[in-house]
Design a protein around this motif. Structure first.
Motif, PDB file in Angstrom:
ATOM      1  N   ILE A 146       0.859  -1.181   0.000  1.00  0.00           N
ATOM      2  CA  ILE A 146       0.000   0.000   0.000  1.00  0.00           C
ATOM      3  C   ILE A 146       0.894   1.228   0.000  1.00  0.00           C
ATOM      4  O   ILE A 146       1.526   1.563   1.002  1.00  0.00           O
ATOM      5  N   ASP A 147       0.989   1.880  -1.150  1.00  0.00           N
ATOM      6  CA  ASP A 147       1.780   3.103  -1.245  1.00  0.00           C
ATOM      7  C   ASP A 147       1.142   4.195  -0.396  1.00  0.00           C
ATOM      8  O   ASP A 147       1.836   4.964   0.275  1.00  0.00           O
ATOM      9  N   LYS A 148      -0.180   4.239  -0.421  1.00  0.00           N
ATOM     10  CA  LYS A 148      -0.923   5.150   0.444  1.00  0.00           C
ATOM     11  C   LYS A 148      -2.367   4.694   0.499  1.00  0.00           C
ATOM     12  O   LYS A 148      -2.957   4.363  -0.532  1.00  0.00           O
ATOM     13  N   GLY A 149      -2.932   4.680   1.696  1.00  0.00           N
ATOM     14  CA  GLY A 149      -4.331   4.297   1.857  1.00  0.00           C
ATOM     15  C   GLY A 149      -4.964   5.039   3.009  1.00  0.00           C
ATOM     16  O   GLY A 149      -4.338   5.221   4.055  1.00  0.00           O
ATOM     17  N   HIS A 150      -6.191   5.480   2.833  1.00  0.00           N
ATOM     18  CA  HIS A 150      -6.895   6.172   3.917  1.00  0.00           C
ATOM     19  C   HIS A 150      -8.398   6.113   3.650  1.00  0.00           C
ATOM     20  O   HIS A 150      -8.837   5.790   2.542  1.00  0.00           O
ATOM     21  N   SER A 151      -9.182   6.434   4.684  1.00  0.00           N
ATOM     22  CA  SER A 151     -10.642   6.369   4.584  1.00  0.00           C
ATOM     23  C   SER A 151     -11.282   7.626   5.143  1.00  0.00           C
ATOM     24  O   SER A 151     -10.736   8.281   6.045  1.00  0.00           O
ATOM     25  N   LYS A 152     -12.451   7.946   4.590  1.00  0.00           N
ATOM     26  CA  LYS A 152     -13.285   9.024   5.116  1.00  0.00           C
ATOM     27  C   LYS A 152     -14.717   8.498   5.239  1.00  0.00           C
ATOM     28  O   LYS A 152     -15.193   7.791   4.351  1.00  0.00           O
ATOM     29  N   THR A 153     -15.370   8.857   6.333  1.00  0.00           N
ATOM     30  CA  THR A 153     -16.736   8.376   6.568  1.00  0.00           C
ATOM     31  C   THR A 153     -17.671   9.557   6.804  1.00  0.00           C
ATOM     32  O   THR A 153     -17.310  10.522   7.482  1.00  0.00           O
ATOM     33  N   LYS A 154     -18.862   9.458   6.256  1.00  0.00           N
ATOM     34  CA  LYS A 154     -19.883  10.476   6.496  1.00  0.00           C
ATOM     35  C   LYS A 154     -21.218   9.801   6.791  1.00  0.00           C
ATOM     36  O   LYS A 154     -21.438   8.642   6.428  1.00  0.00           O
ATOM     37  N   VAL A 155     -22.092  10.536   7.456  1.00  0.00           N
ATOM     38  CA  VAL A 155     -23.429  10.037   7.766  1.00  0.00           C
ATOM     39  C   VAL A 155     -24.365  10.434   6.631  1.00  0.00           C
ATOM     40  O   VAL A 155     -24.516  11.620   6.322  1.00  0.00           O
ATOM     41  N   LEU A 156     -24.982   9.437   5.996  1.00  0.00           N
ATOM     42  CA  LEU A 156     -25.928   9.713   4.900  1.00  0.00           C
ATOM     43  C   LEU A 156     -27.340   9.947   5.414  1.00  0.00           C
ATOM     44  O   LEU A 156     -28.087  10.762   4.862  1.00  0.00           O
ATOM     45  N   ASP A 157     -27.726   9.205   6.445  1.00  0.00           N
ATOM     46  CA  ASP A 157     -29.084   9.311   6.981  1.00  0.00           C
ATOM     47  C   ASP A 157     -29.006   9.161   8.504  1.00  0.00           C
ATOM     48  O   ASP A 157     -28.750   8.068   9.011  1.00  0.00           O
ATOM     49  N   GLU A 158     -29.210  10.254   9.225  1.00  0.00           N
ATOM     50  CA  GLU A 158     -29.084  10.238  10.678  1.00  0.00           C
ATOM     51  C   GLU A 158     -30.203   9.432  11.342  1.00  0.00           C
ATOM     52  O   GLU A 158     -29.993   8.819  12.394  1.00  0.00           O
ATOM     53  N   ASP A 159     -31.371   9.440  10.742  1.00  0.00           N
ATOM     54  CA  ASP A 159     -32.510   8.723  11.339  1.00  0.00           C
ATOM     55  C   ASP A 159     -32.391   7.217  11.132  1.00  0.00           C
ATOM     56  O   ASP A 159     -32.660   6.434  12.056  1.00  0.00           O
ATOM     57  N   GLN A 160     -32.001   6.810   9.931  1.00  0.00           N
ATOM     58  CA  GLN A 160     -31.894   5.386   9.619  1.00  0.00           C
ATOM     59  C   GLN A 160     -30.501   4.827   9.907  1.00  0.00           C
ATOM     60  O   GLN A 160     -30.266   3.634   9.707  1.00  0.00           O
ATOM     61  N   LEU A 161     -29.593   5.695  10.367  1.00  0.00           N
ATOM     62  CA  LEU A 161     -28.217   5.294  10.701  1.00  0.00           C
ATOM     63  C   LEU A 161     -27.516   4.640   9.506  1.00  0.00           C
ATOM     64  O   LEU A 161     -27.035   3.515   9.566  1.00  0.00           O
ATOM     65  N   VAL A 162     -27.485   5.399   8.398  1.00  0.00           N
ATOM     66  CA  VAL A 162     -26.801   4.942   7.189  1.00  0.00           C
ATOM     67  C   VAL A 162     -25.520   5.766   7.018  1.00  0.00           C
ATOM     68  O   VAL A 162     -25.560   7.003   7.047  1.00  0.00           O
ATOM     69  N   PHE A 163     -24.408   5.070   6.848  1.00  0.00           N
ATOM     70  CA  PHE A 163     -23.097   5.711   6.703  1.00  0.00           C
ATOM     71  C   PHE A 163     -22.507   5.358   5.332  1.00  0.00           C
ATOM     72  O   PHE A 163     -22.901   4.372   4.710  1.00  0.00           O
ATOM     73  N   GLN A 164     -21.538   6.147   4.921  1.00  0.00           N
ATOM     74  CA  GLN A 164     -20.750   5.811   3.742  1.00  0.00           C
ATOM     75  C   GLN A 164     -19.272   5.987   4.074  1.00  0.00           C
ATOM     76  O   GLN A 164     -18.850   7.045   4.530  1.00  0.00           O
ATOM     77  N   THR A 165     -18.489   4.930   3.834  1.00  0.00           N
ATOM     78  CA  THR A 165     -17.050   4.973   4.045  1.00  0.00           C
ATOM     79  C   THR A 165     -16.358   4.860   2.700  1.00  0.00           C
ATOM     80  O   THR A 165     -16.522   3.875   1.982  1.00  0.00           O
ATOM     81  N   ASP A 166     -15.609   5.898   2.342  1.00  0.00           N
ATOM     82  CA  ASP A 166     -14.844   5.928   1.099  1.00  0.00           C
ATOM     83  C   ASP A 166     -13.379   5.679   1.422  1.00  0.00           C
ATOM     84  O   ASP A 166     -12.763   6.426   2.191  1.00  0.00           O
ATOM     85  N   THR A 167     -12.824   4.614   0.837  1.00  0.00           N
ATOM     86  CA  THR A 167     -11.426   4.246   1.067  1.00  0.00           C
ATOM     87  C   THR A 167     -10.651   4.366  -0.232  1.00  0.00           C
ATOM     88  O   THR A 167     -11.100   3.888  -1.283  1.00  0.00           O
ATOM     89  N   THR A 168      -9.514   5.019  -0.180  1.00  0.00           N
ATOM     90  CA  THR A 168      -8.635   5.172  -1.343  1.00  0.00           C
ATOM     91  C   THR A 168      -7.371   4.357  -1.118  1.00  0.00           C
ATOM     92  O   THR A 168      -6.716   4.484  -0.075  1.00  0.00           O
ATOM     93  N   LEU A 169      -7.031   3.519  -2.102  1.00  0.00           N
ATOM     94  CA  LEU A 169      -5.840   2.681  -2.022  1.00  0.00           C
ATOM     95  C   LEU A 169      -4.973   2.883  -3.265  1.00  0.00           C
ATOM     96  O   LEU A 169      -5.465   2.766  -4.384  1.00  0.00           O
ATOM     97  N   ARG A 170      -3.720   3.196  -3.043  1.00  0.00           N
ATOM     98  CA  ARG A 170      -2.755   3.240  -4.132  1.00  0.00           C
ATOM     99  C   ARG A 170      -1.782   2.092  -3.922  1.00  0.00           C
ATOM    100  O   ARG A 170      -1.101   2.018  -2.894  1.00  0.00           O
ATOM    101  N   LEU A 171      -1.731   1.157  -4.895  1.00  0.00           N
ATOM    102  CA  LEU A 171      -1.056  -0.125  -4.682  1.00  0.00           C
ATOM    103  C   LEU A 171       0.071  -0.365  -5.683  1.00  0.00           C
ATOM    104  O   LEU A 171      -0.033  -0.006  -6.861  1.00  0.00           O
ATOM    105  N   ARG A 172       1.114  -1.015  -5.195  1.00  0.00           N
ATOM    106  CA  ARG A 172       2.203  -1.528  -6.035  1.00  0.00           C
ATOM    107  C   ARG A 172       2.239  -3.047  -5.875  1.00  0.00           C
ATOM    108  O   ARG A 172       2.252  -3.554  -4.749  1.00  0.00           O
ATOM    109  N   LEU A 173       2.241  -3.763  -6.978  1.00  0.00           N
ATOM    110  CA  LEU A 173       2.243  -5.223  -6.938  1.00  0.00           C
ATOM    111  C   LEU A 173       3.659  -5.744  -6.709  1.00  0.00           C
ATOM    112  O   LEU A 173       4.597  -5.386  -7.422  1.00  0.00           O
ATOM    113  N   LEU A 174       3.792  -6.610  -5.709  1.00  0.00           N
ATOM    114  CA  LEU A 174       5.074  -7.244  -5.426  1.00  0.00           C
ATOM    115  C   LEU A 174       5.171  -8.640  -6.034  1.00  0.00           C
ATOM    116  O   LEU A 174       6.204  -9.032  -6.566  1.00  0.00           O
TER     117      LEU A 174
END
Length: 379
Positions: free
Chosen positions: A263-291
């Motif tokens: 993993i050259d660089k990886g991180h995640s961000k999460t936001k609440v999509l629906d506060e009443d129904q407790l729906v979240f979205q997690t966006d993860t970005t991965l930059r990869l080098r194959l070994l």
């Protein structure tokens, strides 16, 4: 002349004040480097202390002490009864908690340590798959150094590589008292008389209630911090790559391909999509080098890189889903979705009980964006 007199008076005052402070020669103390805590069959606390001693006539600098009592302080004092000199915990770097004690609950032990000004807040916490005493009693000939330093070094190195989260006494208590997230701690195992780190202890409050694999630990790390230079091993279906395999005289009937990335660089961000129904979205970005890859996939064509990106994306999203389901079943939230939800509720209070009830019902949409940037050694 007046300035000279002032200097003399200040110097004498400093000398007199310094002479009032009790001093201890290093040869007269035992410096505690690491400690273990276990629960006995008699429901007593047993502490195992790894100490440094600098006695000139001693052939060994490290001494292992053990004591039992109803409290940590009492057990430490009991251990000190078998030591010639005074014990000093100010350099304590690591606390190992036996599995049985971890499953019973560790807050009283940690709270006691936090209130003791001599115990460093940056002391690492860990769990032993066996008893802590057994782990700390490993023959030092096998590791060529002091066992306390060796275990501390394992955690420091593995956390620097983002293989495991590093937790100090201060970190654990901060997470415990901050509603909406649960703790994880590294687990030490003993394999062929050598200590090994390969799993995480999962906590619900202050009680260990399960384990996480090293692969699952990677997902936790991606949620908590930016991950760099960490190995990621995945198993992908071979079918999407069938038109891009090198020719082999005798190719086994494979259905899967093993790939190891950095993993050259990886991180995640999460936001609440629906506060009443407790729906979240997690966006993860991965930059990869194959070994490395096991199937001899030819990587020269650009569409192969796109296939890899798409298959790794599906693999990671599936593993996030499976880990969330596991955590919801155990009612433990090391991802910290409760903390994210709480921050979105301006002016509202979220209790531990409310989030314990809500967490098993939340929905999370995982979106993993994979960038395949280059490859190295293959096959």
């Amino acid at each position: 002349m007046k300035n000279f007199k002032k200097i003399i008076i200040l110097s004498l005052s400093s000398f007199l004040l310094a002479s009032c402070v009790e001093t201890q020669a290093i040869e007269k103390i035992g410096i505690i480097n690491a400690r273990g805590l276990d629960i006995t069959d008699e429901d007593l606390l047993e502490t195992t202390l790894v100490t440094f001693q600098f006695t000139p006539d001693s052939t060994e600098m490290t001494k292992i002490l053990s004591g039992k009592a109803k409290t940590v302080k009492g057990a430490t004092e009991n251990a000190g009864d078998a030591f010639l000199y005074k014990l000093a915990p100010g350099k304590l770097k690591l606390s190992v908690i036996g599995r049985d004690l971890a499953e019973k609950g560790i807050l009283p032990l940690l709270d006691t340590s936090a209130r003791d000004a001599r115990i460093p807040d940056l002391m690492y916490l860990s769990v032993s798959d066996t008893t802590a005493k057994e782990l700390l009693s490993i023959d030092e000939e096998n590791i060529a150094t002091d066992i306390g330093q060796y275990l501390h070094g394992l955690i420091a190195n593995r956390s620097n590589d983002h293989n495991i989260p590093r937790k100090t006494l201060q970190d654990f208590l901060t997470t415990y008292y901050d509603v909406g997230q649960d703790n994880v701690l590294p687990i030490f195992e003993i394999e062929e008389d050598m200590p090994k780190l390969s799993k995480l202890a999962l906590f619900k409050g202050d009680q260990m209630i399960g384990e996480l694999t090293s692969d699952e630990a990677t997902l936790i790390n991606l949620m908590e911090r930016t991950v760099k230079e960490h190995h990621l091993e995945v198993t992908l279906p071979l079918a999407p790559f069938k038109d891009h395999l090198e020719e082999r005289e005798k190719r086994p009937q494979e259905t899967e391909v093993q790939m190891i990335f950095v993993i050259d660089k990886g991180h995640s961000k999460t936001k609440v999509l629906d506060e009443d129904q407790l729906v979240f979205q997690t966006d993860t970005t991965l930059r990869l080098r194959l070994l490395e890859q096991s199937a001899g996939i030819v990587l020269k064509k650009s569409q192969v890189g796109k296939l890899i990106e798409n298959e790794v994306k599906k693999y990671m999203e599936d593993h996030f889903d499976k880990l969330l389901a596991k955590l919801q079943k155990l009612e433990s939230d090391p991802f910290g979705y409760g903390r994210i939800y709480k921050s979105s509720q301006k002016g509202k209070n979220l209790t531990v009980e409310e989030w314990r009830e809500s967490f098993p019902t939340i929905e999370v949409k995982y979106n993993v964006d994979v960038e395949f940037i280059q490859h190295g050694v293959i096959d």
